[in-house]
Design an enzyme around this catalytic site. Structure first.
Site, PDB file in Angstrom:
ATOM      1  N   GLU A 163       0.875  -1.163   0.000  1.00  0.00           N
ATOM      2  CA  GLU A 163       0.000   0.000   0.000  1.00  0.00           C
ATOM      3  C   GLU A 163       0.919   1.222   0.000  1.00  0.00           C
ATOM      4  O   GLU A 163       1.803   1.320   0.856  1.00  0.00           O
ATOM      5  CB  GLU A 163      -0.831  -0.035   1.289  1.00  0.00           C
ATOM      6  N   ARG A 200       4.740 -12.664   9.788  1.00  0.00           N
ATOM      7  CA  ARG A 200       5.488 -11.469   9.430  1.00  0.00           C
ATOM      8  C   ARG A 200       6.801 -11.434  10.192  1.00  0.00           C
ATOM      9  O   ARG A 200       6.964 -12.081  11.214  1.00  0.00           O
ATOM     10  CB  ARG A 200       4.663 -10.206   9.653  1.00  0.00           C
ATOM     11  N   LYS A 252       4.035   0.941   9.775  1.00  0.00           N
ATOM     12  CA  LYS A 252       4.242   2.165   8.998  1.00  0.00           C
ATOM     13  C   LYS A 252       3.672   3.373   9.729  1.00  0.00           C
ATOM     14  O   LYS A 252       4.215   4.467   9.614  1.00  0.00           O
ATOM     15  CB  LYS A 252       3.608   2.025   7.615  1.00  0.00           C
TER      16      LYS A 252
HETATM   17  P1  ATP Z   1       2.293  -2.054   8.100  1.00  0.00           P
HETATM   18  O1  ATP Z   1       1.631  -2.904   9.128  1.00  0.00           O
HETATM   19  O2  ATP Z   1       3.704  -1.721   8.398  1.00  0.00           O
HETATM   20  O3  ATP Z   1       1.489  -0.868   7.689  1.00  0.00           O
HETATM   21  P2  ATP Z   1       1.267  -3.461   5.858  1.00  0.00           P
HETATM   22  O4  ATP Z   1       1.133  -4.926   5.931  1.00  0.00           O
HETATM   23  O5  ATP Z   1       0.035  -2.676   5.989  1.00  0.00           O
HETATM   24  O6  ATP Z   1       2.403  -3.004   6.842  1.00  0.00           O
HETATM   25  P3  ATP Z   1       1.586  -3.312   3.047  1.00  0.00           P
HETATM   26  O7  ATP Z   1       2.102  -2.204   2.246  1.00  0.00           O
HETATM   27  O8  ATP Z   1       0.160  -3.653   2.931  1.00  0.00           O
HETATM   28  O9  ATP Z   1       1.982  -3.009   4.546  1.00  0.00           O
HETATM   29  O10 ATP Z   1       2.475  -4.594   2.822  1.00  0.00           O
HETATM   30  C1  ATP Z   1       2.820  -5.094   1.566  1.00  0.00           C
HETATM   31  C2  ATP Z   1       3.140  -6.538   1.689  1.00  0.00           C
HETATM   32  O11 ATP Z   1       4.222  -6.714   2.592  1.00  0.00           O
HETATM   33  C3  ATP Z   1       1.967  -7.318   2.240  1.00  0.00           C
HETATM   34  O12 ATP Z   1       1.849  -8.514   1.511  1.00  0.00           O
HETATM   35  C4  ATP Z   1       2.353  -7.569   3.665  1.00  0.00           C
HETATM   36  O13 ATP Z   1       1.793  -8.754   4.118  1.00  0.00           O
HETATM   37  C5  ATP Z   1       3.883  -7.644   3.588  1.00  0.00           C
HETATM   38  N1  ATP Z   1       4.464  -7.259   4.862  1.00  0.00           N
HETATM   39  C6  ATP Z   1       4.262  -6.130   5.559  1.00  0.00           C
HETATM   40  N2  ATP Z   1       4.939  -6.142   6.721  1.00  0.00           N
HETATM   41  C7  ATP Z   1       5.604  -7.314   6.771  1.00  0.00           C
HETATM   42  C8  ATP Z   1       6.470  -7.931   7.709  1.00  0.00           C
HETATM   43  N3  ATP Z   1       6.800  -7.334   8.868  1.00  0.00           N
HETATM   44  N4  ATP Z   1       6.963  -9.159   7.419  1.00  0.00           N
HETATM   45  C9  ATP Z   1       6.646  -9.762   6.263  1.00  0.00           C
HETATM   46  N5  ATP Z   1       5.832  -9.245   5.339  1.00  0.00           N
HETATM   47  C10 ATP Z   1       5.305  -8.039   5.574  1.00  0.00           C
HETATM   48 MG    MG Z   2      -1.500  -3.810   4.426  1.00  0.00          MG
END
Ligand code: ATP
Ligand code: MG
Length: 567
Positions: free
Chosen positions: A37, A262, A272
């Site tokens: 995102e 994760r 984020k």
């Molecule tokens: P945040 O919780 O930091 O906002 P998010 O999951 O909302 O992270 P996205 O931009 O949606 O962030 O993530 C893109 C991809 O990266 C998704 O498939 C998500 O599952 C993966 N991802 C995000 N954080 C992690 C992590 N700590 N470990 C592994 N994969 C991750």
């Molecule tokens: Mg997300």
């Protein structure tokens, strides 16, 4: 710490894909996607997902798309879209011509929503957001059906069309899937699939004022791109029935969603939202502050793409949440830099040494090895002269036992140069601080060996004062004081757990003259001190700024071990 030497292992996702390929599922095709995102910069957790998605595709001869999940217009910015592409490329992956945006699919997604309404599987709900929440029930109690749940198809189509045309305010109506308000899975209790938002979108502008919800957009985007394996983090496990439901109802291409744990790193926050708070509040210098766990921060800190990829391979992929020790990330970069970084001499906290029997008008160019791990990296020369700087720490007026470096009357080896003996200690009269050492050298020991076979126990690094390049050096430490800063005590802010000593700036560090030409981003091992890289933002020609990537050894592990030993 996980076994650092572990070879790339089999993990459950690899096994699943392997089996699917052997069974000819999807015609043996493997097609993954990385779906960020664009609401922040990528962090080391994303690197895990990137390595997994792009890595598996590469391994199985498949493809991986980059898809921006840009369904929330209020939080997304073009700056993030650009930085994400730069970071994925820098990590060594390529999406070729397969850069997509969920917003590319707003038309087909809207058409799917209309089809759900036509099929009697979606309805416009006019409850307020609060009422919808209230009707939702709890884990132990079923939800209640909305009084608007049984609107006719015609009425729903008309209202949804008017929602799209902008006739209503935000929150006045939503479109919901008609599934089961009594489902034990809360995600299945008539989830909202479209909401009104009067906000311009970074790509579609004012074309839309209804936007699809993540769960609806995500699976259908996967389907439109004919993704075979949709890898996501564990928190989406409970969303999988919904992911499957949308696809089954429509009878469209059906990717398989697979969840993995994760990455969590000790002493690090990864959300984020929290990282944005650190940036906005000025707690760090920006998204690419070298203390940030972002890809851009790690890059500026001196991490190599290879070290991050090997870290991601090493931590493996599992179904169970865990926290990886920060020292494993540092181990990975040390391992890589040990092979590729040239070694140089630099002094962080200088103490002047005058070699009394060395002629003032003389300079010698002494040969130094660039990397003993890799003879092909060759040698260079370093100038030696009467006045040099050594590390303040390498001298003790009153040396403790086992201190083998310089002390009054002691002899040590200057790396690649001569043996010197400390004859006199000069001090500031008022403060008593040591300001200079007067030493003598043994001309017979050039190159570091005495012809009479006499040994010295200490070898120290040095820089010729007259030839030194003055530089700024920034030493970084953990950004947080707690192993788990996400776990904030009641009533406290996570920012209160920040390490006040995470940055130390040393402003006048003499480094050897070969570093005058160092280019931003260049990486070095400063002998005996650690790995450093030239800062890409603040360095100026002739006055480099160095960021310490990592110390040479894991000093924290040693400290913790020593403490454990005491206890
Ligand atoms: P945040 O919780 O930091 O906002 P998010 O999951 O909302 O992270 P996205 O931009 O949606 O962030 O993530 C893109 C991809 O990266 C998704 O498939 C998500 O599952 C993966 N991802 C995000 N954080 C992690 C992590 N700590 N470990 C592994 N994969 C991750
Ligand atoms: Mg997300």
């Amino acid at each position: 710490m996980a076994n650092p030497g572990k070879a790339p292992g089999q993990h459950f996702i690899r096994s699943i894909i392997d089996e699917d390929v052997r069974n000819g599922k999807n015609g043996g095709r493997v097609h993954t996607r990385f779906p960020p995102e664009p609401n922040g910069y990528l962090h080391i957790g994303h690197a895990k997902s990137i390595c997994l998605n792009f890595g598996l595709a590469r391994e199985f001869g498949g493809l991986c798309n980059l898809r921006f999940d840009d369904t929330n217009p209020t939080k997304e910015e073009v700056e993030y879209v650009d930085s994400i592409q730069e970071d994925v490329r820098w990590l060594g992956f390529d999406w070729d011509d397969r850069l997509f945006y969920a917003s590319d699919y707003f038309e087909p997604l809207h058409a799917y929503a209309v089809q759900f309404i036509r099929d009697g599987k979606a309805y416009v709900d006019s409850l307020s957001p609060g009422e919808i929440r209230e009707h939702r029930g709890t884990l132990t109690e079923p939800g209640r059906e909305s009084p608007f749940r049984n609107r006719s198809v015609e009425e729903n189509l008309d209202l949804f069309e008017r929602m799209r045309r902008g006739e209503f305010k935000e929150g006045e109506h939503v479109l919901r899937a008609k599934i089961d308000m009594a489902s034990p899975n809360l995600n299945m209790r008539d989830p909202v699939i479209y909401r009104i938002m009067h906000a311009p979108h970074h790509r579609t502008g004012d074309a839309w004022c209804v936007y699809p919800m993540y769960d609806f957009a995500h699976g259908l985007s996967d389907s439109l791109e004919e993704i075979t394996h949709s890898l996501c983090t564990l928190e989406f496990e409970d969303h999988r029935p919904l992911y499957d439901w949308f696809l089954e109802q429509l009878g469209v291409f059906h990717p398989r969603q697979i969840e993995f744990a994760r990455l969590n790193l000790s002493y690090t926050v990864m959300s984020k939202r929290k990282l944005l708070e650190l940036v906005r509040g000025g707690y760090v210098g920006g998204w690419d502050d070298p203390r940030m766990p972002t890809i851009s921060g790690l890059r500026r800190r001196g991490y190599t793409p290879a070290s991050i990829r090997s870290f991601c391979e090493r931590i493996g992929v599992a179904k169970k949440e865990s926290t990886v020790d920060l020292s494993l990330l540092e181990y990975s970069v040390r391992e890589d830099l040990n092979r590729i970084a040239p070694r140089v001499m630099a002094v962080l906290r200088p103490l002047k040494v005058v070699i009394e029997n060395y002629p003032d008008d003389r300079t010698e160019e002494l040969e130094a090895v660039n990397n003993p791990e890799d003879p092909s990296m060759g040698t260079r020369t370093v100038p030696f002269s009467r006045e040099i700087y050594i590390e303040r720490d390498d001298f003790r007026e009153d040396p403790p036992r086992k201190f083998f470096r310089l002390a009054p009357g002691r002899e040590v080896r200057l790396r690649y140069a001569y043996f010197i003996t400390c004859r006199e200690v000069v001090k500031d009269e008022t403060t008593g601080e040591v300001t200079e050492l007067r030493c003598t050298y043994d001309p017979e020991t050039r190159g570091g060996d005495a012809p009479d076979g006499r040994k010295v126990k200490g070898t120290i690094h040095w820089v010729s004062a007259r030839h030194a390049v003055e530089s700024e050096v920034r030493l970084y430490d953990r950004l947080f004081n707690r192993p788990n800063p996400a776990d904030v005590p009641e009533g406290e802010d996570f920012k209160s757990l920040l390490n006040p000593d995470s940055l130390e700036t040393l402003s006048a560090c003499p480094v050897e003259p070969s570093l005058k030409e160092a280019a931003p981003g260049d990486r070095y091992q400063f002998e005996r001190l650690g790995y450093f890289c030239v800062d890409t933002r603040d360095s100026e020609a002739g006055r480099p700024v160095f960021n310490r990537t990592v110390p040479l050894r894991d000093s924290w592990a040693r400290i913790e071990k020593a403490q454990a030993g005491k206890g």
